[in-house]
Design a protein around this motif. Structure first.
Motif, PDB file in Angstrom:
ATOM      1  N   LEU B 173      83.652  57.226  22.584  1.00 31.09           N
ATOM      2  CA  LEU B 173      82.937  57.425  21.318  1.00 31.09           C
ATOM      3  C   LEU B 173      82.421  56.093  20.781  1.00 31.09           C
ATOM      4  O   LEU B 173      81.288  55.989  20.302  1.00 31.09           O
ATOM      5  N   VAL B 174      83.267  55.067  20.854  1.00 28.34           N
ATOM      6  CA  VAL B 174      82.835  53.752  20.387  1.00 28.34           C
ATOM      7  C   VAL B 174      81.639  53.279  21.213  1.00 28.34           C
ATOM      8  O   VAL B 174      80.670  52.716  20.695  1.00 28.34           O
ATOM      9  N   TYR B 175      81.709  53.549  22.507  1.00 29.97           N
ATOM     10  CA  TYR B 175      80.592  53.167  23.368  1.00 29.97           C
ATOM     11  C   TYR B 175      79.336  53.948  22.978  1.00 29.97           C
ATOM     12  O   TYR B 175      78.237  53.393  22.912  1.00 29.97           O
ATOM     13  N   ALA B 176      79.522  55.225  22.676  1.00 33.37           N
ATOM     14  CA  ALA B 176      78.368  56.054  22.321  1.00 33.37           C
ATOM     15  C   ALA B 176      77.667  55.501  21.075  1.00 33.37           C
ATOM     16  O   ALA B 176      76.444  55.492  20.982  1.00 33.37           O
ATOM     17  N   VAL B 177      78.454  55.017  20.124  1.00 35.97           N
ATOM     18  CA  VAL B 177      77.859  54.524  18.886  1.00 35.97           C
ATOM     19  C   VAL B 177      77.264  53.139  19.069  1.00 35.97           C
ATOM     20  O   VAL B 177      76.179  52.836  18.590  1.00 35.97           O
ATOM     21  N   SER B 178      77.996  52.273  19.788  1.00 28.87           N
ATOM     22  CA  SER B 178      77.579  50.867  19.834  1.00 28.87           C
ATOM     23  C   SER B 178      76.739  50.547  21.061  1.00 28.87           C
ATOM     24  O   SER B 178      76.015  49.555  21.080  1.00 28.87           O
ATOM     25  N   GLY B 179      76.829  51.341  22.095  1.00 36.86           N
ATOM     26  CA  GLY B 179      76.048  51.078  23.288  1.00 36.86           C
ATOM     27  C   GLY B 179      76.578  49.947  24.149  1.00 36.86           C
ATOM     28  O   GLY B 179      75.888  49.490  25.062  1.00 36.86           O
ATOM     29  N   HIS B 189      76.912  45.970  16.893  1.00 33.72           N
ATOM     30  CA  HIS B 189      76.107  47.150  17.165  1.00 33.72           C
ATOM     31  C   HIS B 189      76.630  48.408  16.509  1.00 33.72           C
ATOM     32  O   HIS B 189      76.246  49.516  16.868  1.00 33.72           O
ATOM     33  N   MET B 190      77.536  48.255  15.571  1.00 27.46           N
ATOM     34  CA  MET B 190      78.153  49.449  15.020  1.00 27.46           C
ATOM     35  C   MET B 190      77.516  49.823  13.695  1.00 27.46           C
ATOM     36  O   MET B 190      77.223  48.968  12.874  1.00 27.46           O
ATOM     37  N   GLN B 191      77.321  51.088  13.482  1.00 24.57           N
ATOM     38  CA  GLN B 191      76.999  51.505  12.139  1.00 24.57           C
ATOM     39  C   GLN B 191      77.948  52.626  11.746  1.00 24.57           C
ATOM     40  O   GLN B 191      78.556  53.260  12.597  1.00 24.57           O
ATOM     41  N   PHE B 192      78.053  52.835  10.443  1.00 26.06           N
ATOM     42  CA  PHE B 192      79.056  53.762   9.957  1.00 26.06           C
ATOM     43  C   PHE B 192      78.596  55.195  10.185  1.00 26.06           C
ATOM     44  O   PHE B 192      77.591  55.616   9.629  1.00 26.06           O
ATOM     45  N   PRO B 194      80.312  59.354  11.535  1.00 29.61           N
ATOM     46  CA  PRO B 194      81.545  60.083  11.851  1.00 29.61           C
ATOM     47  C   PRO B 194      82.058  59.813  13.262  1.00 29.61           C
ATOM     48  O   PRO B 194      83.265  59.679  13.465  1.00 29.61           O
ATOM     49  N   ALA B 195      81.166  59.697  14.234  1.00 30.52           N
ATOM     50  CA  ALA B 195      81.613  59.487  15.609  1.00 30.52           C
ATOM     51  C   ALA B 195      82.408  58.192  15.713  1.00 30.52           C
ATOM     52  O   ALA B 195      83.398  58.109  16.449  1.00 30.52           O
ATOM     53  N   MET B 196      81.953  57.185  14.972  1.00 37.70           N
ATOM     54  CA  MET B 196      82.644  55.911  15.029  1.00 37.70           C
ATOM     55  C   MET B 196      84.052  56.024  14.424  1.00 37.70           C
ATOM     56  O   MET B 196      85.029  55.521  14.968  1.00 37.70           O
ATOM     57  N   VAL B 197      84.127  56.731  13.278  1.00 40.75           N
ATOM     58  CA  VAL B 197      85.439  56.920  12.643  1.00 40.75           C
ATOM     59  C   VAL B 197      86.371  57.646  13.611  1.00 40.75           C
ATOM     60  O   VAL B 197      87.520  57.242  13.820  1.00 40.75           O
ATOM     61  N   ALA B 198      85.843  58.696  14.238  1.00 37.65           N
ATOM     62  CA  ALA B 198      86.666  59.447  15.199  1.00 37.65           C
ATOM     63  C   ALA B 198      87.086  58.535  16.338  1.00 37.65           C
ATOM     64  O   ALA B 198      88.246  58.561  16.786  1.00 37.65           O
ATOM     65  N   GLY B 199      86.160  57.702  16.811  1.00 37.53           N
ATOM     66  CA  GLY B 199      86.469  56.780  17.907  1.00 37.53           C
ATOM     67  C   GLY B 199      87.600  55.845  17.521  1.00 37.53           C
ATOM     68  O   GLY B 199      88.562  55.649  18.285  1.00 37.53           O
ATOM     69  N   ILE B 200      87.505  55.283  16.320  1.00 39.62           N
ATOM     70  CA  ILE B 200      88.546  54.341  15.887  1.00 39.62           C
ATOM     71  C   ILE B 200      89.888  55.040  15.781  1.00 39.62           C
ATOM     72  O   ILE B 200      90.909  54.549  16.255  1.00 39.62           O
ATOM     73  N   ILE B 201      89.866  56.242  15.194  1.00 36.51           N
ATOM     74  CA  ILE B 201      91.139  56.951  15.018  1.00 36.51           C
ATOM     75  C   ILE B 201      91.762  57.296  16.366  1.00 36.51           C
ATOM     76  O   ILE B 201      92.963  57.121  16.579  1.00 36.51           O
ATOM     77  N   LEU B 202      90.921  57.735  17.309  1.00 34.82           N
ATOM     78  CA  LEU B 202      91.465  58.081  18.629  1.00 34.82           C
ATOM     79  C   LEU B 202      92.012  56.848  19.326  1.00 34.82           C
ATOM     80  O   LEU B 202      93.046  56.904  20.003  1.00 34.82           O
ATOM     81  N   MET B 203      91.318  55.725  19.152  1.00 27.33           N
ATOM     82  CA  MET B 203      91.831  54.510  19.785  1.00 27.33           C
ATOM     83  C   MET B 203      93.157  54.097  19.153  1.00 27.33           C
ATOM     84  O   MET B 203      94.091  53.677  19.857  1.00 27.33           O
ATOM     85  N   LEU B 253      88.416  41.805  16.976  1.00 23.54           N
ATOM     86  CA  LEU B 253      87.086  41.329  17.378  1.00 23.54           C
ATOM     87  C   LEU B 253      86.022  42.421  17.280  1.00 23.54           C
ATOM     88  O   LEU B 253      84.940  42.197  16.759  1.00 23.54           O
ATOM     89  N   ALA B 254      86.358  43.611  17.798  1.00 23.98           N
ATOM     90  CA  ALA B 254      85.332  44.647  17.848  1.00 23.98           C
ATOM     91  C   ALA B 254      85.196  45.360  16.507  1.00 23.98           C
ATOM     92  O   ALA B 254      84.109  45.772  16.129  1.00 23.98           O
ATOM     93  N   LEU B 255      86.297  45.512  15.805  1.00 19.20           N
ATOM     94  CA  LEU B 255      86.263  46.271  14.551  1.00 19.20           C
ATOM     95  C   LEU B 255      86.850  45.419  13.438  1.00 19.20           C
ATOM     96  O   LEU B 255      87.895  45.739  12.883  1.00 19.20           O
ATOM     97  N   PRO B 256      86.217  44.288  13.092  1.00 13.83           N
ATOM     98  CA  PRO B 256      86.829  43.353  12.147  1.00 13.83           C
ATOM     99  C   PRO B 256      87.157  44.018  10.813  1.00 13.83           C
ATOM    100  O   PRO B 256      86.420  44.866  10.323  1.00 13.83           O
TER     101      PRO B 256
END
Lengths: 501, 469
Positions: B173-179, B189-192, B194-203, B253-256
């Motif tokens: 999911l993080v890859y999908a959002v940030s490429g 490359h991240m923007q806010f 839902p997919a990103m939030v889900a990605g962070i939570i799953l990680m 680093l990735a999600l400061p």
């Protein structure tokens, strides 16, 4: 002074412990002599420090300072002033006596004396250091040896020794958890204000903290140190703990360790957080009244000698707390000298009780009677300790109590008057106990008891001498303490009231 | 790009392969040297990574990072591996002919940890993780005739696979959002959304499982209890530190923190972990389970430093992870020695250890007290860093919870001490651990005391390592 006399004083017992660990466990006599030797050297060095301290100069002397951990601002810093010297003397006096009070230990001698010496080093370190981190380090070092000593050499009477040891440990550790939060908050906040990490007490004392922060941290300290000083209602560990502990631990615990609480409140609480102290002090004073009166009432109904002294020490700590809470020169002077006085007195009491228990296997007041016939020397020890405890003039305790009440009266009038009544209750339970145990008709069943002799005499001589010398010549300590407290108070900018005694 | 930067990794991989081959080639009698070969190989790896400490370079376009942060953890893993091999050799020898592969899997698990700590990219990280966990699946079930061990292996396999899937889904999911999957490029490359939030939570969930944070901790006690004790030791120390190494690198680093508010989530996780780990440990009667719950709580403490995310907190994470190696492995080494002698790890077996072997009892006490954070032992300084960080970052309540619970933990650690010193045992024969165990024990004891009394060198090392953030 070129050679590190404070480090030598401090680490002499530890060196002794290391030597003991290398000795074979069968060589019990050698182990005891090493322990006695190490504490004796420490005692002599501390006397040298007390005499060598330049009173006209004042301030912190015999300074030793080695940078330790830069990013925590920790320095291995030692130094003594008028407040720490009496407590240093107290530690070495009791440490030396405690070794002799344990002379008849026969089980696991090697472990006992190495733990005892580590314990003495830990207690001493808190009084000698001027670095907050090192202070806390030494403070917590003492908790674990005490637990091990209680469970290994303690006695199970009203409560089991395992229960007593664990209760004591958990109470003190919970208290120290709050203390540690306060300490870390102090460290973080001072770093934010000063821009550099520092654990030096002087640097922290000069840092400007906001009043709300001071109140918050002082409250944590009052809880942490208060638990250690058995402040009502956090005192429950103390009587059970003393009852379960072996004699030497009771002596050191009641005699010196508790005083770390009072010392910490003065040295860290009042000096670094004066504004916080002014807000919290009235609460402490009210709780202290709980100590004085409530614990004295409990004493009246106790049957076990150790519980009597245990609760009476809770009661006496109330005086110290009132002295600290009154926040003036005279009252804090009184608190410091009272800590010294109560220390030697309680240690002597526990040494005598320990000796009696060892021989008679009971501590129940009703079992005894007329012991002065069989054991006149032991009776002398009991009398000195007992009369000191009730504040008879001529004993050092009188000086302490009197000074505290004179000082405290100007701050808390009603509270002080109520607290003075504690003296009456103390006289009541102490005299009754002494009468029942020592005097009256001779009891045949105790004829086999041997009076104090040889090494057993040492605690009586050393501690008894300290009580009487301190009582007859109070100026020996009073000048010193006044000097230390005076500079502390001017440092903290508290209102200065009156001269001294 | 210099291939010499990878020298420790290459050496460890070669060592693992060499051990596999040696196990097949050597005659049965000659297999006693397997432990020695592993030991020497790891010492070389230790020297190589120590020599490489302080170099900073991104290899393969940032896929692999040869930096001080990674090197710090490399040193940590290799030290842990060495201590496990030293203290476990007597135990491993009892495995008979299957001991050869045991060493080999141990080394491969170590390689996986090293890759995790140095990975600069999420897929590489995942490969390291799988290398480590798959080796551990096998090692956990290594006692084929022991039901507990087999059950533990199977449990670990199933739960581990699920958690890996969760982590991988989060990564995707993080890859999908940030490429991108390169850690240092994600933040840009991240923007806010839902997919990103889900990605962070799953990680977070994926890592939390590997770290056995409450409520993802259920697997840990059973697996710690069932696995052979050297494996438990390595799992508790190495696998956890590796997961932390990757967790911190990815999240810092990735999600400061200023950009993504994951601090509070982790703070709650840390608090739950500390409270539950310590409270459940209070009632354990088996030393492995006790250490399992205690290590759950310990992970909570380390997480506190990451929650703070400031200089002191992160330094605390590294500092604590390192001292945890010595203190925890010291405790496990004693437990191993006792199990080799008595065949049991229940607290009963530790009774009267103070008389049967004063050295083992003393080292156990010191190591456990260090874990409890009693000065002047290493654990205290570690906690001081962690909670300075937390208070500095405004998590005062977390410091209260952490420090109070660490005092509660003293209770169960002292229960072990009590059993050792005043318990009575029918069997009073002295326990004499073999030389290599003794060496490991002395190293653990010395490090635990020295780091506590003089923390400056380790703290300087940790300071260098966190320059990255």
């Amino acid at each position: 002074m070129n050679w590190p006399i404070l480090s030598l004083t401090l680490f002499m017992p530890l060196i002794g412990a290391i030597i003991i660990m290398t000795l074979h466990r069968e060589r019990e006599q050698a182990i005891k002599y090493v322990a006695a030797g190490a504490t004796l050297v420490s005692l002599i060095l501390s006397l040298v420090v007390a005499i060598g301290y330049d009173r006209s100069l004042g301030g912190i002397q015999f300074v030793e300072s080695i940078p330790w951990t830069a990013d925590l601002g920790v320095t291995y810093a030692l130094g003594v002033d008028g407040i720490s010297i009496p407590l240093l003397l107290l530690t070495t006096l009791i440490g030396f006596s405690a070794v002799y009070a344990s002379w008849n230990i026969s089980e696991r001698v090697k472990e006992f004396f190495s733990l005892l010496l580590i314990l003495i080093t830990g207690v001493m370190g808190t009084f000698l250091t001027t670095d907050l981190f090192i202070f806390f380090l030494f403070y917590e070092v003492v908790v674990i040896p005490i637990y091990l000593m209680v469970i290994m050499w303690g006695s199970s009477k009203r409560v089991t020794k395992e229960y007593a040891g664990m209760k004591l440990t958990i109470y003190l550790l919970i208290g120290s958890a709050f203390l540690l939060v306060g300490l870390i908050a102090l460290f973080v906040q001072s770093m934010a204000v000063n821009g550099a990490p520092s654990m030096d007490l002087m640097t922290l004392a000069q840092t400007e903290f906001s009043q709300s922060f001071q109140v918050f941290v002082f409250a944590l300290m009052a809880f942490g140190f208060g638990t250690l000083l058995s402040m009502f209602p956090f005192h429950a560990w103390s009587p059970d703990g003393y009852a379960g502990a072996p004699t030497a631990v009771s002596m050191i615990h009641a005699g010196v360790l508790k005083k770390i609480g009072g010392y910490g409140l003065i040295r860290i609480g009042i000096m670094i957080l004066p504004a916080g102290a002014q807000v919290i002090a009235p609460i402490i004073a009210v709780l202290a009244l709980g100590n004085v009166i409530y614990a004295a009432f409990i004493c009246l109904s106790q049957k076990d000698l150790k519980y009597i002294v245990g609760y009476s020490s809770v009661s006496h700590m109330g005086y110290v707390l009132i002295g600290i809470a009154a926040l003036n020169l005279v009252s804090i002077n009184g608190a410091v000298i009272m800590m010294f006085a109560h220390g030697v007195m309680a240690a002597l009491f526990f040494a005598m009780i320990g000796n009696l228990y060892e021989k008679s296997h009971t501590r129940n007041v009703d079992d005894f009677g007329g012991l002065a016939h069989q054991m006149p020397r032991l009776a002398t020890g009991f009398m000195i300790a007992g009369l000191a405890s009730l504040g008879l003039p001529g004993m050092v305790n009188f000086i302490g109590e009197f000074t505290i009440f004179v000082g405290a009266f100007s701050s808390f009038k009603v509270l002080t008057i109520i607290a003075v009544s504690g003296i009456i209750f103390t006289a009541l339970y102490i005299l009754r106990t002494l009468g029942n145990v020592l005097f009256g008709p001779r009891k045949e069943k105790w004829d086999h008891l041997q009076d104090l002799k040889g090494p057993e005499m040492v605690p009586l001589l050393v501690l008894g001498a300290a009580i009487i010398i301190g009582g007859i010549m109070p100026f020996t300590l009073m000048d010193l303490i006044n000097n230390g407290v005076g500079s502390l108070i001017s440092q903290a900018g508290l209102m200065q009231i009156g001269g001294i005694l | 790009m210099q291939i010499s930067m990878l020298a420790p990794e290459i050496e460890i991989a070669l060592l693992g392969l060499l051990l596999l081959v040696l196990g097949l080639l050597l005659p049965h009698k000659g297999r006693g040297i397997m432990g020695t070969v592993t030991f020497l190989g790891l010492v070389i790896a230790l020297l190589l990574s120590a020599a490489g400490f302080g170099q900073e370079e991104a290899l393969f376009n940032g896929v692999y990072q040869a930096d001080s942060y990674g090197s710090f953890f490399k040193l940590l893993f290799i030290l842990a591996g060495l201590l496990v091999v030293l203290s476990g050799s007597a135990y491993i020898q009892r495995l008979g002919r299957r001991a050869n592969e045991f060493y080999s899997f141990l080394v491969f698990a170590l390689l996986g940890m090293v890759v995790m700590a140095a990975a600069g990219e999420l897929i590489t990280l995942y490969i390291g993780l799988e290398l480590m966990t798959i080796s551990f699946y096998i090692l956990t079930a290594y006692l084929l005739n022991n039901e507990l061990s087999v059950e533990a292996g199977l449990k670990y396999l199933i739960l581990g696979a699920i958690s890996s899937a969760v982590l991988l889904f989060g990564i995707s999911l993080v890859y999908a959002v940030s490429g991108t999957t390169v850690i240092s490029e994600i933040a840009g490359h991240m923007q806010f959304q839902p997919a990103m939030v889900a990605g962070i939570i799953l990680m977070i969930a994926g890592f939390a499982f590997k770290l056995s944070l409450v409520p993802f901790h259920m697997w840990a006690p059973d697996i710690y209890q069932g696995a052979p004790i050297p494996v438990t030791a390595f799992l508790a120390v190495g696998s956890k530190a590796a997961a932390f190494a990757a967790f911190v690198r990815v999240f810092m680093l990735a999600l400061p923190l200023p950009q993504f508010e994951w601090g509070l989530v982790l703070a709650v996780l840390a608090a739950c972990t500390i409270i539950l780990g310590n409270l459940v440990a209070l009632v354990q009667t088996d030393i492995k389970r006790l250490l399992a719950y205690s290590s759950i709580a310990q992970a909570g403490y380390i997480l506190v430093g990451m929650v703070a995310g400031n200089e002191y907190g992160l330094k605390g994470v590294l500092f604590y992870a390192m001292l945890y190696v010595f203190s925890n492995l010291g405790a496990f080494a004693v437990a191993t020695a006792v199990e080799v002698e008595t065949g049991s790890t229940s607290i009963e077996a530790f009774k009267a250890l103070g008389k049967r072997s004063p050295m083992l009892a003393a080292i156990m006490t010191v190591c456990l007290l260090s874990l409890a954070g009693i000065p002047p032992l290493a654990g205290f300084v570690g906690k001081f860093y962690l909670f300075s960080g937390a208070i500095g970052a405004g998590y005062l309540w977390l410091a209260f919870v952490g420090l109070l619970m660490s005092m509660v933990s003293v209770y169960y650690y002292l229960m072990v001490a009590k059993a050792m010193y005043i318990g009575t045992n029918d069997d009073m024969t002295p326990i004499k651990p073999d030389t290599s165990t003794r060496v490991a024990l002395w190293i653990c004891l010395a490090a635990t005391v020295l780091i506590g009394v003089y923390p400056a060198p380790l703290s300087a090392l940790a300071q260098t390592a966190i320059q990255l953030f």
